[in-house]
Design a protein around this motif. Sequence first.
Motif, PDB file in Angstrom:
ATOM      1  N   ARG A   1      -8.622 -18.550  19.191  1.00 58.48           N
ATOM      2  CA  ARG A   1     -10.057 -18.444  19.418  1.00 58.48           C
ATOM      3  C   ARG A   1     -10.413 -18.464  20.902  1.00 58.48           C
ATOM      4  O   ARG A   1     -11.450 -17.956  21.300  1.00 58.48           O
ATOM      5  CB  ARG A   1     -10.789 -19.577  18.703  1.00 58.48           C
TER       6      ARG A   1
ATOM      7  N   LYS B   1     -15.690 -14.529  27.527  1.00 55.28           N
ATOM      8  CA  LYS B   1     -16.918 -14.968  26.867  1.00 55.28           C
ATOM      9  C   LYS B   1     -17.993 -13.893  26.929  1.00 55.28           C
ATOM     10  O   LYS B   1     -18.668 -13.601  25.931  1.00 55.28           O
ATOM     11  CB  LYS B   1     -17.412 -16.251  27.540  1.00 55.28           C
TER      12      LYS B   1
ATOM     13  N   ALA C   1     -17.316 -10.960  24.543  1.00 53.63           N
ATOM     14  CA  ALA C   1     -17.104 -11.270  23.128  1.00 53.63           C
ATOM     15  C   ALA C   1     -15.715 -10.827  22.679  1.00 53.63           C
ATOM     16  O   ALA C   1     -15.528 -10.308  21.593  1.00 53.63           O
ATOM     17  CB  ALA C   1     -18.187 -10.635  22.253  1.00 53.63           C
TER      18      ALA C   1
ATOM     19  N   ARG D   1     -26.889  -8.143  24.229  1.00 57.22           N
ATOM     20  CA  ARG D   1     -26.779  -9.557  24.571  1.00 57.22           C
ATOM     21  C   ARG D   1     -28.124 -10.172  24.907  1.00 57.22           C
ATOM     22  O   ARG D   1     -28.300 -11.386  24.790  1.00 57.22           O
ATOM     23  CB  ARG D   1     -25.831  -9.742  25.762  1.00 57.22           C
TER      24      ARG D   1
ATOM     25  N   ARG E   1     -27.886 -12.999  19.566  1.00 62.47           N
ATOM     26  CA  ARG E   1     -26.688 -13.823  19.690  1.00 62.47           C
ATOM     27  C   ARG E   1     -25.689 -13.270  18.674  1.00 62.47           C
ATOM     28  O   ARG E   1     -25.797 -13.512  17.483  1.00 62.47           O
ATOM     29  CB  ARG E   1     -27.000 -15.288  19.398  1.00 62.47           C
ATOM     30  N   LEU E   2     -24.753 -12.533  19.197  1.00 62.03           N
ATOM     31  CA  LEU E   2     -23.868 -11.750  18.336  1.00 62.03           C
ATOM     32  C   LEU E   2     -22.596 -12.526  18.033  1.00 62.03           C
ATOM     33  O   LEU E   2     -21.934 -13.053  18.922  1.00 62.03           O
ATOM     34  CB  LEU E   2     -23.519 -10.430  19.035  1.00 62.03           C
ATOM     35  N   ARG E   3     -22.242 -12.558  16.757  1.00 61.58           N
ATOM     36  CA  ARG E   3     -20.983 -13.169  16.325  1.00 61.58           C
ATOM     37  C   ARG E   3     -20.232 -12.146  15.491  1.00 61.58           C
ATOM     38  O   ARG E   3     -20.799 -11.539  14.589  1.00 61.58           O
ATOM     39  CB  ARG E   3     -21.241 -14.425  15.498  1.00 61.58           C
TER      40      ARG E   3
ATOM     41  N   ARG F   1     -16.770 -11.317  13.145  1.00 54.60           N
ATOM     42  CA  ARG F   1     -15.667 -11.893  12.364  1.00 54.60           C
ATOM     43  C   ARG F   1     -14.848 -10.768  11.734  1.00 54.60           C
ATOM     44  O   ARG F   1     -15.400  -9.775  11.265  1.00 54.60           O
ATOM     45  CB  ARG F   1     -16.192 -12.816  11.255  1.00 54.60           C
TER      46      ARG F   1
ATOM     47  N   SER G   1     -19.235  -4.800  19.298  1.00 48.89           N
ATOM     48  CA  SER G   1     -18.336  -5.693  18.566  1.00 48.89           C
ATOM     49  C   SER G   1     -16.930  -5.140  18.430  1.00 48.89           C
ATOM     50  O   SER G   1     -15.967  -5.908  18.327  1.00 48.89           O
ATOM     51  CB  SER G   1     -18.893  -5.954  17.158  1.00 48.89           C
TER      52      SER G   1
ATOM     53  N   HIS H   1     -29.714 -14.836  15.705  1.00 52.71           N
ATOM     54  CA  HIS H   1     -28.296 -14.772  15.373  1.00 52.71           C
ATOM     55  C   HIS H   1     -28.030 -13.556  14.484  1.00 52.71           C
ATOM     56  O   HIS H   1     -28.689 -13.361  13.470  1.00 52.71           O
ATOM     57  CB  HIS H   1     -27.871 -16.050  14.648  1.00 52.71           C
TER      58      HIS H   1
ATOM     59  N   GLU I   1     -24.691 -11.257  12.789  1.00 55.03           N
ATOM     60  CA  GLU I   1     -23.271 -11.343  12.496  1.00 55.03           C
ATOM     61  C   GLU I   1     -22.741  -9.979  12.080  1.00 55.03           C
ATOM     62  O   GLU I   1     -23.406  -9.232  11.345  1.00 55.03           O
ATOM     63  CB  GLU I   1     -23.038 -12.360  11.372  1.00 55.03           C
TER      64      GLU I   1
END
Length: 648
Positions: free
Chosen positions: A19, A301, A304, A453, A457-459, A461, A490, A617, A619
């Motif tokens: 991570r 960071k 991403a 950005r 707030r991009l996550r 997975r 992403s 947020h 995702e």
Amino acid sequence: MNDASGPHANAPALPPPPRSQFALLAQRRFAPFFATQAIGAFNDNVYRQAIIGLLFFLGVSADDKALYANLAPALFIAPYFLFSAIAGQIAEKLDKDRLIRITTAMEIAIMSLAAVGFFMQNLVVLLVALFCTGVQSTLFGPVKYSILPAVLHSRELTGGNGLVEMGTSIAILLGMIAGGLIFEAGGSNGPWIAAAAVVALAVTGHLVSRAIPPVAAGAPELRVQWNPLPESIAILRLAKRQLAVRNAILGVSWFWFVGTVLTAQLPAYAELHLGGDASLYIAALALFSVGTGLGSLVCEKLSARTVEIGLVPLGAIGISAFLLDLYVQRQGLAPLRVESFAAFLQAPDGWHIAFDLVGIGFSAGVFVVPLFALIQSRTPNAEMARVIAGMNIQNAAFIVLAAVLGLGLQRVLGWSIPQLLLALAIANALVTVWIFTIVPEFLMRFLSWVFVRTLYRLRARGIDHIPDEGPALVVCNHVSYMDALILAASIPRPVRFVMYYRIFNIPVMRWIFRTAKAIPIAGVREDRALMERAFDEIDAALADGEVVGIFPEGALTKDGQIAPFKSGVERILARRPVPVIPMALRGMWASMWSRRSNAAKGGRLDRMRVPRRFRAHVEVVADAPMDGASTDAAMLEAQVRALRGDAA
């Protein structure tokens, strides 16, 4: 995630990526190499500073000191011009771990010769050894960066390069400090301490290098051509074959140009404009080096964990802005008079100048790390070392040009150091604009990065399911006008998005979509010819090994729910059954860029929904590739629905 048929086919099977980039420091695939290169950089600078210390120890004349100051850099840089082409071929042909051990063993022999020079207090022997360290660095250079794509996932390249750049900058700084202290603290024992230190460090580096695990050669069948001139021309052409790689290499060379001009002025700047001595120069260099290390580390960071070349314009803007501010701080003012670094910080503008030096270094780190990652991610494994060698030749040329130009502007035209900093800030801005005009992808990625950005707030997975090489079809639900930009931010590889032509033609956004080589498509009743061209272009992109992204619903959702997937995806896979990666966007229905259920007919955005909160947020979720030969629209729709769940 390495495709056996792709450009990185020789890369070994890798464990799942950690991570954090710092976790790499505890893994054998990275840690011994990281330590080896850091020890090597540390030892090089201990040696060079120890020679300077010996000059003062021997009390040589000012003319001899000036001779060394001009001769030493030339002796170290000359091998990069003479032997980089050969070094690149050797790095391609030999196993990378073996070559690293060979170069560190060479360092033991070279530093043993240097030890003799210190014992005898013979500058000729020391300069011969300095030339030999240049040869050793030339051999090590191509493997230093070509090994990273072989031992790291694509999503680790930015973080890994950041660690390497941080380690190199801090090792150089500490080496200069340690080398300078040898004669200052050792007194009459200085030559003996210097001799023992450089040999001990060389032995330590070699022992550490023996822990590097096996890493296969990029092109073991390559026949080494030993004539340096034609081979230098050949590898320079090889490095320029891909436009994005060519200009990334130009960016790296420009980084060395800016760094050379700046660091060459720091000693005189510290004395003439800051009112300090050698200790203040070291402090100024430390601020710049620490800033570079921090900028290098923060890239992971900010990106991403993708190869985000959108950071390059951000770093370039920062370099010019901080250089300009540094020029303004001391322009036209009398020099400070301080006794120590602490006193300097308490003087007028002391903290401001310190902040500028850190800012320049920070911006330089943000600028160069994504460029290294881009070169590594877009260059075939069998050509990587030679491309890096070509880059080293160009870097050496820029370093020499920077030294000559800086000296000429000061000695011939009489420019002051602040004036030189102003010229460097302007030149950096102009070069940046020129590079980004030639390759709009850099600027496009920057605008996309800022846009995404800033708003979200991009996550992400499951992005590791995207193959590192080879063709793939990405399918995703379609929620907002920002979907393509969010997915592009992403996914580590460039994606050719297929999008409705009306969205493609949105003002301002159209330039970004065109630069990203998006593929506009229309319905059969709207424009059959455009639709057919789109399918042909999709197939051609997949045939070229590219990633194509589609939204099989065919339109933005009107109620936040996933609409049935249309048969276009089946038509694509019927022509070319490539792996299909299902993806889902979660949290986008609350976006101001999505459509309400009562939006106007015809697909226009009549009114925007105010987001529930700033930087909501969002995702992006990806799943394992599905076999394109046995997948249909209904199966893909079910998989995307499962990935999205209830998080519309």
